[in-house]
Write a protein that holds these residues in place. Structure first.
Motif, mmCIF file in Angstrom:
data_model
loop_
_atom_site.group_PDB
_atom_site.id
_atom_site.type_symbol
_atom_site.label_atom_id
_atom_site.label_comp_id
_atom_site.label_asym_id
_atom_site.label_seq_id
_atom_site.Cartn_x
_atom_site.Cartn_y
_atom_site.Cartn_z
ATOM 1 N N LEU A 1 0.828 -1.203 0.000
ATOM 2 C CA LEU A 1 0.000 0.000 0.000
ATOM 3 C C LEU A 1 0.866 1.258 0.000
ATOM 4 C CD1 LEU A 1 -2.816 1.229 0.094
ATOM 5 C CD2 LEU A 1 -2.757 1.027 2.589
ATOM 6 N N ARG A 2 1.987 1.231 0.702
ATOM 7 C CA ARG A 2 2.880 2.393 0.696
ATOM 8 C C ARG A 2 3.462 2.640 -0.688
ATOM 9 N NH1 ARG A 2 4.134 4.224 5.757
ATOM 10 N NH2 ARG A 2 3.639 2.837 7.503
ATOM 11 N N GLN A 3 3.837 1.581 -1.382
ATOM 12 C CA GLN A 3 4.342 1.733 -2.742
ATOM 13 C C GLN A 3 3.281 2.298 -3.667
ATOM 14 O OE1 GLN A 3 5.799 -2.100 -3.899
ATOM 15 N NE2 GLN A 3 7.548 -2.068 -2.477
ATOM 16 N N MET A 4 2.050 1.858 -3.497
ATOM 17 C CA MET A 4 0.962 2.389 -4.315
ATOM 18 C C MET A 4 0.730 3.865 -4.015
ATOM 19 S SD MET A 4 -2.972 1.095 -4.561
ATOM 20 C CE MET A 4 -2.441 -0.569 -4.964
ATOM 21 N N GLN A 5 0.786 4.243 -2.751
ATOM 22 C CA GLN A 5 0.608 5.650 -2.396
ATOM 23 C C GLN A 5 1.723 6.518 -2.989
ATOM 24 O OE1 GLN A 5 0.427 5.583 1.877
ATOM 25 N NE2 GLN A 5 -1.784 5.177 1.926
ATOM 26 N N HIS A 6 2.968 6.020 -2.954
ATOM 27 C CA HIS A 6 4.083 6.773 -3.534
ATOM 28 C C HIS A 6 3.904 6.934 -5.036
ATOM 29 C CE1 HIS A 6 8.126 8.334 -3.982
ATOM 30 N NE2 HIS A 6 8.393 7.400 -4.887
ATOM 31 N N MET B 1 1.034 6.906 -6.686
ATOM 32 C CA MET B 1 -0.082 7.811 -6.935
ATOM 33 C C MET B 1 0.289 9.261 -6.642
ATOM 34 S SD MET B 1 -2.381 5.877 -8.128
ATOM 35 C CE MET B 1 -3.770 6.993 -8.123
ATOM 36 N N SER B 2 1.144 9.490 -5.652
ATOM 37 C CA SER B 2 1.576 10.862 -5.368
ATOM 38 C C SER B 2 2.411 11.431 -6.515
ATOM 39 C CB SER B 2 2.370 10.898 -4.065
ATOM 40 O OG SER B 2 3.558 10.120 -4.178
ATOM 41 N N GLN B 3 3.250 10.590 -7.127
ATOM 42 C CA GLN B 3 4.013 11.048 -8.289
ATOM 43 C C GLN B 3 3.094 11.389 -9.461
ATOM 44 O OE1 GLN B 3 6.842 7.951 -9.069
ATOM 45 N NE2 GLN B 3 8.279 8.644 -7.471
ATOM 46 N N LEU B 4 2.080 10.561 -9.679
ATOM 47 C CA LEU B 4 1.123 10.866 -10.738
ATOM 48 C C LEU B 4 0.374 12.162 -10.450
ATOM 49 C CD1 LEU B 4 -0.394 7.341 -11.505
ATOM 50 C CD2 LEU B 4 1.262 8.610 -12.849
ATOM 51 N N TYR B 5 0.054 12.381 -9.188
ATOM 52 C CA TYR B 5 -0.660 13.608 -8.811
ATOM 53 C C TYR B 5 0.194 14.844 -9.096
ATOM 54 C CZ TYR B 5 -2.653 17.224 -5.831
ATOM 55 O OH TYR B 5 -3.157 18.398 -5.354
ATOM 56 N N LEU B 6 1.468 14.804 -8.721
ATOM 57 C CA LEU B 6 2.342 15.951 -8.963
ATOM 58 C C LEU B 6 2.541 16.189 -10.452
ATOM 59 C CD1 LEU B 6 5.044 15.358 -6.193
ATOM 60 C CD2 LEU B 6 3.133 16.977 -6.164
ATOM 61 N N GLN B 7 2.639 15.113 -11.216
ATOM 62 C CA GLN B 7 2.804 15.256 -12.657
ATOM 63 C C GLN B 7 1.569 15.895 -13.286
ATOM 64 O OE1 GLN B 7 3.503 11.581 -14.646
ATOM 65 N NE2 GLN B 7 3.780 12.490 -16.670
ATOM 66 N N GLN B 8 0.402 15.453 -12.883
ATOM 67 C CA GLN B 8 -0.828 16.034 -13.419
ATOM 68 C C GLN B 8 -1.004 17.476 -12.962
ATOM 69 O OE1 GLN B 8 -3.962 13.396 -12.298
ATOM 70 N NE2 GLN B 8 -3.324 11.763 -13.672
ATOM 71 N N LYS B 9 -0.612 17.763 -11.726
ATOM 72 C CA LYS B 9 -0.752 19.128 -11.223
ATOM 73 C C LYS B 9 0.169 20.082 -11.964
ATOM 74 C CE LYS B 9 -0.770 21.776 -6.929
ATOM 75 N NZ LYS B 9 -0.548 21.726 -5.453
ATOM 76 N N SER B 10 1.391 19.627 -12.316
ATOM 77 C CA SER B 10 2.324 20.481 -13.050
ATOM 78 C C SER B 10 1.816 20.797 -14.446
ATOM 79 C CB SER B 10 3.694 19.807 -13.137
ATOM 80 O OG SER B 10 3.606 18.581 -13.856
ATOM 81 N N ARG B 11 0.985 19.929 -14.993
ATOM 82 C CA ARG B 11 0.432 20.154 -16.331
ATOM 83 C C ARG B 11 -0.945 20.815 -16.300
ATOM 84 N NH1 ARG B 11 2.007 14.620 -19.691
ATOM 85 N NH2 ARG B 11 4.274 14.764 -19.368
#
Length: 390
Positions: free
Chosen positions: A218-223, A225-235
């Protein structure tokens, strides 16, 4: 061959009656045979928890050619049970090649349903399976839910309905639709049995479920998903919930769009008409104020008239500029010649006159200076004439 198929269809209609549906094409050939199969429970229809629709497609040359079949709209059956039913039907088709097999396929499916007349799969509300001893409810649309979970679902629907109902104005509350319970799977109308389901016990898997713990997976999945969130937020693909919280999403129809455009055009026309009216009112005010300005004009003109007369008679003539056909009038040089000649002649005559010429000659500069004092700055022609006089 067609005679065997016609006899089989007559037998199916006599046994199943309205429960069988036969579809024919334009030429009258049979395209499909469809019926809903239920488990055998005697006269207790409420105990039929599972069902499936069997569709048989007889090809040309049936029964010497094996037919194909489909299992449609399964209720209370998971993939494992459906695969077991398909395997049994395929085996029956191979055994009955050359003989009518539609009725035999219906019996094979019914036997499997009767042997496992319990819903399989998971409850769509709690996502736990159905274990022995769990209380569950079958809806009119043949979906199975834990009774405990269904009661909570109906209570949540009623609470949401009451909140929305209280937001309506009084005149709309009188015509509002009454509360209607909906299936959480297909949104079909179901009976509201929340009162009878209040005493239902929670499912065993829900009671025996372990406490939630954050695992390494679950921690790996959260990490990730957080990277995907930052990538989408930057765009710019993430919507700010706080900024959009007060925004209202309105869906406009074509008629609403036309009305809005007409309203905007009318407002734009009013804005354009405003400055024109202001300009018209200002011009009107200027027109009304003209009498006051004209009353002051004679004073200015009279003031311009009160000026000391120059000593030279040609002053006013030379103080104006002459234009002919866009070109300045340059034929004024003859005036200066005549003036110089007259001045020279008068000077000579004054000298011959003796004593009388002296005083006149002495008064010429005085009169010239007086004209300069009275008229201010004099033109060049008058200055030249005054010099000749001296």
């Amino acid at each position: 061959m067609d005679a065997l198929l016609d006899e089989e269809l007559e037998s199916l209609e006599a046994i199943l009656m309205d429960d069988v549906r036969i579809v024919r094409n334009a030429s009258g050939a049979v395209e499909s045979i469809e019926t809903t199969v239920l488990p055998l429970t005697g006269e207790e229809d409420e105990q039929q928890y599972i069902c499936v629709t069997l569709q048989v497609l007889p090809p040309a040359g049936y029964p010497d050619v094996s037919p194909t079949f489909k299992l449609l709209r399964p209720r209370g059956l998971d993939d494992a049970r459906l695969e077991a039913i398909r395997s049994a039907c395929n085996a029956k088709i191979k055994e009955s090649l050359g003989f009518p097999v539609v009725f035999d396929l219906i019996e094979v499916v019914r036997e499997h349903l009767t042997g496992s007349n319990l819903p399989s799969g998971q409850c769509v509300i709690c996502l736990y399976g159905f274990s022995e001893g769990d209380e569950f409810t079958r809806t009119e649309c043949f979906h199975y839910l834990h009774s405990y979970c269904l009661a909570r679902h109906l209570n949540a629907l009623r609470r949401n309905y009451q909140e929305e109902f209280e937001k309506l104005p009084a005149w709309l509350q009188k015509t509002a639709d009454a509360f209607q319970a909906l299936c959480p799977v297909c949104r079909e109308h179901i009976h509201d049995e929340s009162d009878s389901l209040k005493c239902a016990m929670p499912p065993s898997e829900l009671e025996n479920a372990p406490d939630f713990r954050v695992t390494q997976e679950l921690r790996q999945m959260q990490h990730h998903m957080s990277q995907l969130y930052l990538q989408q937020k930057s765009r710019g693909a993430i919507i700010d919930a706080e900024a959009e919280g007060s925004a209202v999403i309105a869906i406009e129809t074509e008629e609403d769009i036309r009305r809005r455009r007409r309203r905007e055009e009318a407002e734009a026309a009013k804005k354009l008409a405003g400055p024109q009216e202001a300009t018209g009112s200002s011009s009107t005010a200027t027109t009304q104020a003209k009498p006051a300005t004209s009353s002051f004009a004679p004073v200015v003109q009279e003031t311009q008239r009160i000026m000391p007369e120059p000593t030279n008679n040609n002053y006013q003539h030379h103080n104006r500029r002459h234009y002919r056909g866009g070109r300045r009038h340059h034929h004024h040089q003859h005036h200066h010649r005549n003036e110089r000649a007259e001045n020279a002649h008068s000077t000579a005559g004054g000298g011959g006159g003796g004593g009388n010429g002296g005083p006149n000659a002495g008064q010429a500069p005085a009169s010239g200076s007086a004209s300069n004092a009275g008229a201010g700055k004099q033109p060049k022609a008058q200055t030249a004439a005054a010099g000749h006089a001296r």
